[in-house]
Motif scaffolding. Structure first.
Motif, PDB file in Angstrom:
ATOM      1  N   UNK A  16      -1.942  -4.047  -4.208  1.00 55.14           N
ATOM      2  CA  UNK A  16      -2.813  -3.739  -3.087  1.00 55.14           C
ATOM      3  C   UNK A  16      -1.997  -2.942  -2.081  1.00 55.14           C
ATOM      4  N   UNK A  17      -2.501  -1.786  -1.713  1.00 56.20           N
ATOM      5  CA  UNK A  17      -1.822  -0.907  -0.756  1.00 56.20           C
ATOM      6  C   UNK A  17      -2.512  -1.051   0.593  1.00 56.20           C
ATOM      7  N   UNK A  18      -1.759  -1.452   1.602  1.00 52.68           N
ATOM      8  CA  UNK A  18      -2.295  -1.583   2.954  1.00 52.68           C
ATOM      9  C   UNK A  18      -1.962  -0.301   3.711  1.00 52.68           C
ATOM     10  N   UNK A  19      -2.978   0.511   3.962  1.00 54.37           N
ATOM     11  CA  UNK A  19      -2.781   1.780   4.651  1.00 54.37           C
ATOM     12  C   UNK A  19      -3.182   2.941   3.765  1.00 54.37           C
ATOM     13  N   UNK A  20      -4.135   3.769   4.236  1.00 49.93           N
ATOM     14  CA  UNK A  20      -4.658   4.874   3.437  1.00 49.93           C
ATOM     15  C   UNK A  20      -4.152   6.229   3.914  1.00 49.93           C
ATOM     16  N   UNK A  21      -3.031   6.234   4.648  1.00 49.74           N
ATOM     17  CA  UNK A  21      -2.434   7.490   5.082  1.00 49.74           C
ATOM     18  C   UNK A  21      -1.715   8.180   3.944  1.00 49.74           C
ATOM     19  N   UNK A  22      -0.886   9.190   4.252  1.00 51.39           N
ATOM     20  CA  UNK A  22      -0.211   9.948   3.194  1.00 51.39           C
ATOM     21  C   UNK A  22       0.621   9.100   2.245  1.00 51.39           C
ATOM     22  N   UNK A  23       1.319   8.082   2.748  1.00 52.01           N
ATOM     23  CA  UNK A  23       2.147   7.246   1.870  1.00 52.01           C
ATOM     24  C   UNK A  23       1.289   6.457   0.893  1.00 52.01           C
ATOM     25  N   UNK A  24       0.269   5.782   1.411  1.00 50.26           N
ATOM     26  CA  UNK A  24      -0.569   4.950   0.569  1.00 50.26           C
ATOM     27  C   UNK A  24      -1.345   5.733  -0.461  1.00 50.26           C
ATOM     28  N   UNK A  25      -1.973   6.835  -0.044  1.00 45.28           N
ATOM     29  CA  UNK A  25      -2.765   7.624  -0.980  1.00 45.28           C
ATOM     30  C   UNK A  25      -1.887   8.315  -2.015  1.00 45.28           C
ATOM     31  N   UNK A  26      -0.691   8.755  -1.601  1.00 39.25           N
ATOM     32  CA  UNK A  26       0.217   9.396  -2.558  1.00 39.25           C
ATOM     33  C   UNK A  26       0.691   8.408  -3.611  1.00 39.25           C
ATOM     34  N   UNK A  27       0.994   7.179  -3.205  1.00 38.26           N
ATOM     35  CA  UNK A  27       1.403   6.168  -4.176  1.00 38.26           C
ATOM     36  C   UNK A  27       0.291   5.912  -5.184  1.00 38.26           C
ATOM     37  N   UNK A  28      -0.937   5.756  -4.700  1.00 34.52           N
ATOM     38  CA  UNK A  28      -2.058   5.506  -5.607  1.00 34.52           C
ATOM     39  C   UNK A  28      -2.239   6.652  -6.598  1.00 34.52           C
ATOM     40  N   UNK A  29      -2.122   7.884  -6.130  1.00 30.75           N
ATOM     41  CA  UNK A  29      -2.263   9.039  -7.007  1.00 30.75           C
ATOM     42  C   UNK A  29      -1.124   9.107  -8.018  1.00 30.75           C
ATOM     43  N   UNK A  30       0.097   8.800  -7.564  1.00 22.88           N
ATOM     44  CA  UNK A  30       1.258   8.865  -8.446  1.00 22.88           C
ATOM     45  C   UNK A  30       1.223   7.795  -9.533  1.00 22.88           C
ATOM     46  N   UNK A  31       0.453   6.733  -9.314  1.00 23.05           N
ATOM     47  CA  UNK A  31       0.364   5.651 -10.307  1.00 23.05           C
ATOM     48  C   UNK A  31      -0.785   5.836 -11.295  1.00 23.05           C
ATOM     49  N   UNK A  32      -1.549   6.925 -11.119  1.00 23.11           N
ATOM     50  CA  UNK A  32      -2.635   7.156 -12.059  1.00 23.11           C
ATOM     51  C   UNK A  32      -2.073   7.375 -13.459  1.00 23.11           C
ATOM     52  N   UNK A  33      -2.733   6.790 -14.437  1.00 24.68           N
ATOM     53  CA  UNK A  33      -2.261   6.871 -15.809  1.00 24.68           C
ATOM     54  C   UNK A  33      -1.299   5.769 -16.190  1.00 24.68           C
ATOM     55  N   UNK A  34      -0.992   4.874 -15.243  1.00 22.36           N
ATOM     56  CA  UNK A  34      -0.054   3.779 -15.522  1.00 22.36           C
ATOM     57  C   UNK A  34      -0.777   2.503 -15.951  1.00 22.36           C
ATOM     58  N   UNK A  35      -2.102   2.540 -15.998  1.00 21.30           N
ATOM     59  CA  UNK A  35      -2.937   1.385 -16.359  1.00 21.30           C
ATOM     60  C   UNK A  35      -2.872   0.268 -15.315  1.00 21.30           C
ATOM     61  N   UNK A  36      -2.407   0.594 -14.118  1.00 24.34           N
ATOM     62  CA  UNK A  36      -2.361  -0.408 -13.058  1.00 24.34           C
ATOM     63  C   UNK A  36      -3.620  -0.299 -12.211  1.00 24.34           C
TER      64      UNK A  36
END
Length: 375
Positions: free
Chosen positions: A7-27
């Motif tokens: 769970x990522x708390x915060x939808x700014x550049x750090x949070x959204x970038x982490x979510x995008x970078x984890x795409x394809x990881x099945x998480x």
């Protein structure tokens, strides 16, 4: 209760970038933010080509219907003396509006999102963290800025014994009359250092938008310094005389001022929540983006989410940004040797303001873009 891998708390550049970078990881990822997007964000708002490169952003596509102000020059001076201008010839940075930039990055993140809901509780149950009694995950990522609730779970957290940088600024769309009288140029941001070298003010024109602000290493007489700066710039015609609204305040930690742990069992901090703003300039966008990319690499390969398994993230931050100063070495972002009578002379030097202040402290041109799989 909904279950997630993180769970990522915060939808700014750090949070959204982490979510995008984890795409394809099945998480399975959830982003939670107290604001709805697009949202107003107080920030001078410039990003270097290195940021756009790391995020694989097509500048022509981005700038088609969003503010993207090319920057080729800088105007730098010490308050009370004449500034110098340096022409870099090529585009060395871009001016953006954070409301647009953050929304753009969030839209690219294909994961579950809960927006407009503040985090009221983060509690540990068994091997999971439970957020607001509704969602649980073995890993919670703090990406919610200086006052991120996840930071409170590590060390002193917000309100502890930290030297906080306080800033006030305003951003508004100029009327035709204001735009005609404003001497500030979009391609030439202005940086004005306080005479005691404990902070600086800025004027940044982005298309028809104007951002004005000042930041210092503490709250002491911040408004007085800001008002003096604004009055000087009005008298010089650099900014319109009829500024709308009031200046908004915010706080952040410089990298060498922060002493927050970056990881713990099932916890990790990114960007301003971790206190990663560049010590020399206070810029937080690039450190936020890069911390997210470094965290994504560690999260992808971690055997579990223990502090030991997440520690490679802390090691990667130290390798990328350098080791933090010890607590008794805290000081404002300018090196001590600059805090001397020589500073006034240096700020009149084209070589110093270009090679040191601009290219090294503010643009970090000696630091290659961080490559990561963000497509």
């Amino acid at each position: 209760m909904d279950n997630y891998d993180l769970i990522i708390i915060g939808a700014g550049p750090a949070g959204s970038t982490l979510a995008t970078a984890l795409e394809g990881s099945d998480k399975r990822v959830l982003i939670v933010d107290k604001q709805t997007f697009p949202r107003d964000k107080t920030c001078a708002g410039w990003v270097t080509p290195a940021v756009m490169d790391s995020l694989a952003i097509d500048t022509q596509d981005y700038g088609a219907d969003r503010t993207l102000q090319p920057i080729r020059r800088f105007r730098i001076g010490m308050m009370g003396q004449e500034p110098v201008e340096n022409d870099h010839g090529e585009i060395v940075s871009y001016g953006i509006r954070r409301s647009e930039f953050d929304h753009y990055l969030l839209q690219r993140a294909h994961c579950d999102k809960v927006l407009g809901e503040p985090v009221r509780s983060i509690e540990q149950e068994g091997g999971n963290w439970v957020v607001n009694g509704r969602w649980q995950a073995p890993l919670v990522v703090g990406a919610g800025g200086h006052f991120c609730p996840v930071a409170r779970l590590l060390g002193d957290g917000p309100g502890g014994h930290e030297t906080v940088i306080a800033a006030k600024e305003v951003e508004f769309e100029m009327t035709p009359a204001q735009a005609n009288t404003c001497k500030a140029s979009g391609v030439t941001p202005e940086l004005w250092f306080c005479r005691d070298l404990k902070g600086y003010g800025w004027i940044f024109r982005k298309g028809n938008y104007l951002n004005i602000g000042l930041g210092r290493e503490d709250n002491y007489k911040l408004s007085d310094h800001l008002n003096h700066f604004v009055d000087e710039m009005k008298q010089a015609g650099r900014i319109p005389s009829d500024l709308p609204g009031r200046f908004k305040g915010h706080a952040y930690l410089l990298y060498n001022h922060a002493h927050r742990p970056l990881v713990d069992d099932g916890l990790i901090l990114l960007g301003d929540a971790a206190g990663l703003a560049y010590t020399e300039s206070g810029e937080g966008i690039r450190p936020a983006i890069e911390s997210a990319l470094l965290a994504a690499t560690v999260i992808r390969s971690a055997e579990n989410y223990s502090a030991k398994s997440l520690q490679p993230y802390g090691d990667a931050i130290a390798e990328r940004f350098g080791k933090r100063a010890r607590q008794n070495e805290n000081g404002w972002q300018l090196p001590q040797w600059v805090k001397a009578p020589l500073a006034g002379t240096l700020m009149r030097s084209h070589w110093f303001t270009r090679k040191v202040v601009t290219e090294k402290w503010f643009l970090h041109q000696d630091l290659q873009p961080l490559k990561a799989a963000v497509q």
